[in-house]
Structure formats: structure tokens, C-alpha cells
Design a protein around this motif. Structure first.
Motif, PDB file in Angstrom:
ATOM      1  N   ILE A   1       0.856  -1.190   0.000  1.00  0.00           N
ATOM      2  CA  ILE A   1       0.000   0.000   0.000  1.00  0.00           C
ATOM      3  C   ILE A   1       0.889   1.235   0.000  1.00  0.00           C
ATOM      4  N   VAL A   2       0.741   2.047  -1.033  1.00  0.00           N
ATOM      5  CA  VAL A   2       1.516   3.279  -1.155  1.00  0.00           C
ATOM      6  C   VAL A   2       0.673   4.408  -0.579  1.00  0.00           C
ATOM      7  N   ALA A   3       1.034   4.835   0.629  1.00  0.00           N
ATOM      8  CA  ALA A   3       0.254   5.848   1.337  1.00  0.00           C
ATOM      9  C   ALA A   3       1.023   7.156   1.449  1.00  0.00           C
ATOM     10  N   ILE A   4       1.874   7.419   0.466  1.00  0.00           N
ATOM     11  CA  ILE A   4       2.683   8.644   0.463  1.00  0.00           C
ATOM     12  C   ILE A   4       1.770   9.858   0.395  1.00  0.00           C
ATOM     13  N   GLY A   5       2.084  10.891   1.193  1.00  0.00           N
ATOM     14  CA  GLY A   5       1.209  12.049   1.315  1.00  0.00           C
ATOM     15  C   GLY A   5       1.238  12.997   0.141  1.00  0.00           C
ATOM     16  N   GLU A   6       1.916  14.119   0.297  1.00  0.00           N
ATOM     17  CA  GLU A   6       1.836  15.195  -0.687  1.00  0.00           C
ATOM     18  C   GLU A   6       2.768  15.032  -1.884  1.00  0.00           C
ATOM     19  N   ASP A   7       3.742  14.168  -1.784  1.00  0.00           N
ATOM     20  CA  ASP A   7       4.738  14.032  -2.853  1.00  0.00           C
ATOM     21  C   ASP A   7       4.205  13.124  -3.958  1.00  0.00           C
ATOM     22  N   ILE A   8       3.486  13.724  -4.899  1.00  0.00           N
ATOM     23  CA  ILE A   8       2.850  12.965  -5.970  1.00  0.00           C
ATOM     24  C   ILE A   8       3.887  12.269  -6.847  1.00  0.00           C
ATOM     25  N   GLN A   9       4.992  12.942  -7.120  1.00  0.00           N
ATOM     26  CA  GLN A   9       6.036  12.352  -7.949  1.00  0.00           C
ATOM     27  C   GLN A   9       6.579  11.072  -7.304  1.00  0.00           C
ATOM     28  N   ALA A  10       6.825  11.115  -6.007  1.00  0.00           N
ATOM     29  CA  ALA A  10       7.323   9.934  -5.300  1.00  0.00           C
ATOM     30  C   ALA A  10       6.296   8.815  -5.318  1.00  0.00           C
ATOM     31  N   SER A  11       5.026   9.171  -5.194  1.00  0.00           N
ATOM     32  CA  SER A  11       3.949   8.181  -5.215  1.00  0.00           C
ATOM     33  C   SER A  11       3.908   7.448  -6.552  1.00  0.00           C
ATOM     34  N   ILE A  12       4.007   8.216  -7.629  1.00  0.00           N
ATOM     35  CA  ILE A  12       3.946   7.630  -8.973  1.00  0.00           C
ATOM     36  C   ILE A  12       5.164   6.761  -9.250  1.00  0.00           C
ATOM     37  N   LEU A  13       6.338   7.271  -8.936  1.00  0.00           N
ATOM     38  CA  LEU A  13       7.568   6.516  -9.192  1.00  0.00           C
ATOM     39  C   LEU A  13       7.611   5.238  -8.351  1.00  0.00           C
ATOM     40  N   THR A  14       7.189   5.333  -7.112  1.00  0.00           N
ATOM     41  CA  THR A  14       7.147   4.152  -6.244  1.00  0.00           C
ATOM     42  C   THR A  14       6.219   3.098  -6.822  1.00  0.00           C
ATOM     43  N   THR A  15       5.065   3.516  -7.288  1.00  0.00           N
ATOM     44  CA  THR A  15       4.099   2.582  -7.884  1.00  0.00           C
ATOM     45  C   THR A  15       4.693   1.892  -9.105  1.00  0.00           C
ATOM     46  N   LEU A  16       5.340   2.667  -9.951  1.00  0.00           N
ATOM     47  CA  LEU A  16       5.973   2.113 -11.151  1.00  0.00           C
ATOM     48  C   LEU A  16       7.036   1.079 -10.788  1.00  0.00           C
ATOM     49  N   LEU A  17       7.875   1.391  -9.814  1.00  0.00           N
ATOM     50  CA  LEU A  17       8.930   0.475  -9.414  1.00  0.00           C
ATOM     51  C   LEU A  17       8.357  -0.805  -8.807  1.00  0.00           C
ATOM     52  N   LEU A  18       7.317  -0.665  -8.017  1.00  0.00           N
ATOM     53  CA  LEU A  18       6.694  -1.843  -7.405  1.00  0.00           C
ATOM     54  C   LEU A  18       6.149  -2.794  -8.465  1.00  0.00           C
ATOM     55  N   LYS A  19       5.520  -2.234  -9.486  1.00  0.00           N
ATOM     56  CA  LYS A  19       4.977  -3.090 -10.554  1.00  0.00           C
ATOM     57  C   LYS A  19       6.110  -3.718 -11.356  1.00  0.00           C
ATOM     58  N   GLU A  20       7.188  -2.969 -11.581  1.00  0.00           N
ATOM     59  CA  GLU A  20       8.339  -3.525 -12.295  1.00  0.00           C
ATOM     60  C   GLU A  20       8.993  -4.649 -11.493  1.00  0.00           C
ATOM     61  N   GLU A  21       8.898  -4.562 -10.155  1.00  0.00           N
ATOM     62  CA  GLU A  21       9.451  -5.612  -9.294  1.00  0.00           C
ATOM     63  C   GLU A  21       8.551  -6.844  -9.246  1.00  0.00           C
ATOM     64  N   GLY A  22       7.342  -6.704  -9.792  1.00  0.00           N
ATOM     65  CA  GLY A  22       6.446  -7.856  -9.858  1.00  0.00           C
ATOM     66  C   GLY A  22       5.474  -7.991  -8.710  1.00  0.00           C
TER      67      GLY A  22
END
Length: 218
Positions: free
Chosen positions: A71-92
Motif C-alpha cells: 500500500i503506497v500511502a505517500i502524502g503530498e509528494d505525488i512524484q514519489a507516489s507515482i515513481l514508487t508505484t511504477l517500481l513496485l509493478k516492475e518488481e512484480g
């Protein structure tokens, strides 16, 4: 093996999720860049670590791909939220749920592969508005723009009647899926159950049909 969960971002939203997982006895890895927040949860979750979730190597070192849900519950940092999501999906990671700040954020999250997008402020705002605007509805859950579940207390008009007598589906186009009676939650063979004072009906249907039942049925 029990499912394992990771929560990234230990603000109010992420922190509340960690607390609920802990109450449920789940194994939880809590991740945040802020060491103070990590320390706050060190004695609550299975493991709390300081890490930058936008760092691919940091995620790999945590074995993030082994978690059933992140669960990505990052607050105001939208860029970090998006990049984290992308990396998680790339990790499988098969189940990535992400908190969205707004509709534009949600659209980008959807495009980078988020499995479910959460709008906590919007969803709670909708729920509160429905509860405040009606003196009959006890609880409200929005399922989509058009469909909802409501919990509504049985009034004098319905006491000593059954769901068959009321014929909710034919007359109002919605369905009674459960009856709450005290601490009991009845879902089977409820059509002929005689309603009593204090009972609550749990209904599902189109919002317009639920509103009609609220205004006319009870």
C-alpha cells in the motif's frame, strides 16, 4: 503461509492502516523516509525501516517482490507516489494499492499499473455528506458513481412486516442483503423474517432507488 503486507508512507493514512493490520495479527513491513515516523511504529508492526521508496535498489534489498500487497500511502509528494508505484509493478508486486491526491494523480497511477486507487478524503467526504443529510441512514458505502450500500433503521411503518411483504425489489428496485438485529447479522433466509423494532436493513442498489426507498419505504 499468511499473507504479508507492506505500507509505504507512515502519515495519518498509512499509520492507521498499519494499526489495523496489527490488530488483525498480520505481518507488516512499514516503510518511510522519516526516521522519526519509523521509530513511532517500530514496536507496532513486524518491521519498520527507513528507506527511499523511489530507490529501486532500496526496494530490492527489502525483498519487496515477496509481499502480497503493498500500500503506497505517500502524502503530498505525488512524484514519489507515482515513481514508487511504477517500481513496485516492475518488481512484480501483484497487489499495489495507492492513495491518490486528486483525479489527475489517479489517472497517472492507473497508467503506470496501480491495481487499486484509493481516494480516502473524497470517499469519506461523500460518506459524511450522505450521513449528515439523512436522519434515517445509519451508514453509507459508495460502490460507484451510481451504486451504493446503505444501512437504515426499521421504522414503525415496517415493524411486524417481512421483506416479502414490502417487496423492496419490485417496488423500489433495490435489494435487502442483510438484516442486523442486535449483535446478529442475518443474511440467509431473511425474506420471511418478521421485522422488529431496532432492526436495521442493509440494502444495495442504484442511488436513485435507495433514495426512493429512504423517502417512501421507511
Amino acid at each position: 503461509m499468511d499473507k504479508q503486507y507492506a505500507v509505504i508512507g507512515l502519515g495519518r493514512f498509512g499509520g492507521s492502516i498499519c494499526l489495523e493490520f496489527q490488530k488483525m495479527g498480520c505481518e507488516v513491513l512499514a516503510i518511510d523516509k522519516d526516521m522519526n515516523r519509523v521509530n513511532d511504529f517500530a514496536d507496532i508492526v513486524t518491521q519498520a525501516v527507513q528507506a527511499d521508496s523511489t530507490d529501486e535498489k532500496a526496494l530490492q534489498s527489502l525483498g519487496i517482490r515477496n509481499f502480497d500487497h503493498v500500500i503506497v500511502a505517500i502524502g503530498e509528494d505525488i512524484q514519489a507516489s507515482i515513481l514508487t508505484t511504477l517500481l513496485l509493478k516492475e518488481e512484480g508486486v501483484s497487489g499495489v494499492w495507492v492513495k491518490a491526491q486528486n483525479d489527475y494523480h489517479a489517472k497517472v497511477l492507473s497508467k503506470v499499473g496501480a491495481d487499486r486507487i484509493i481516494h480516502p478524503e473524497r470517499d469519506m467526504g461523500t460518506r459524511v455528506a450522505h450521513l449528515v443529510s439523512s436522519h434515517k441512514i445509519i451508514d453509507y458505502i459508495g460502490l460507484s458513481d451510481d451504486h451504493s450500500i446503505i444501512e437504515i433503521e426499521v421504522t414503525e411503518k415496517l415493524i411486524n412486516r417481512t421483506i416479502l411483504d414490502i417487496d423492496v425489489r419490485a417496488n423500489y428496485g433495490c435489494n435487502v442483503i442483510a438484516i442486523k438485529r442486535g449483535n446478529d447479522f442475518k443474511v440467509a433466509d431473511i425474506a420471511r423474517l418478521v421485522l422488529q423494532k431496532g432492526d436495521r436493513l442493509v440494502l444495495i442498489g442504484l442511488n436513485k432507488n435507495l433514495t426512493q426507498f429512504e423517502e417512501q419505504g421507511v
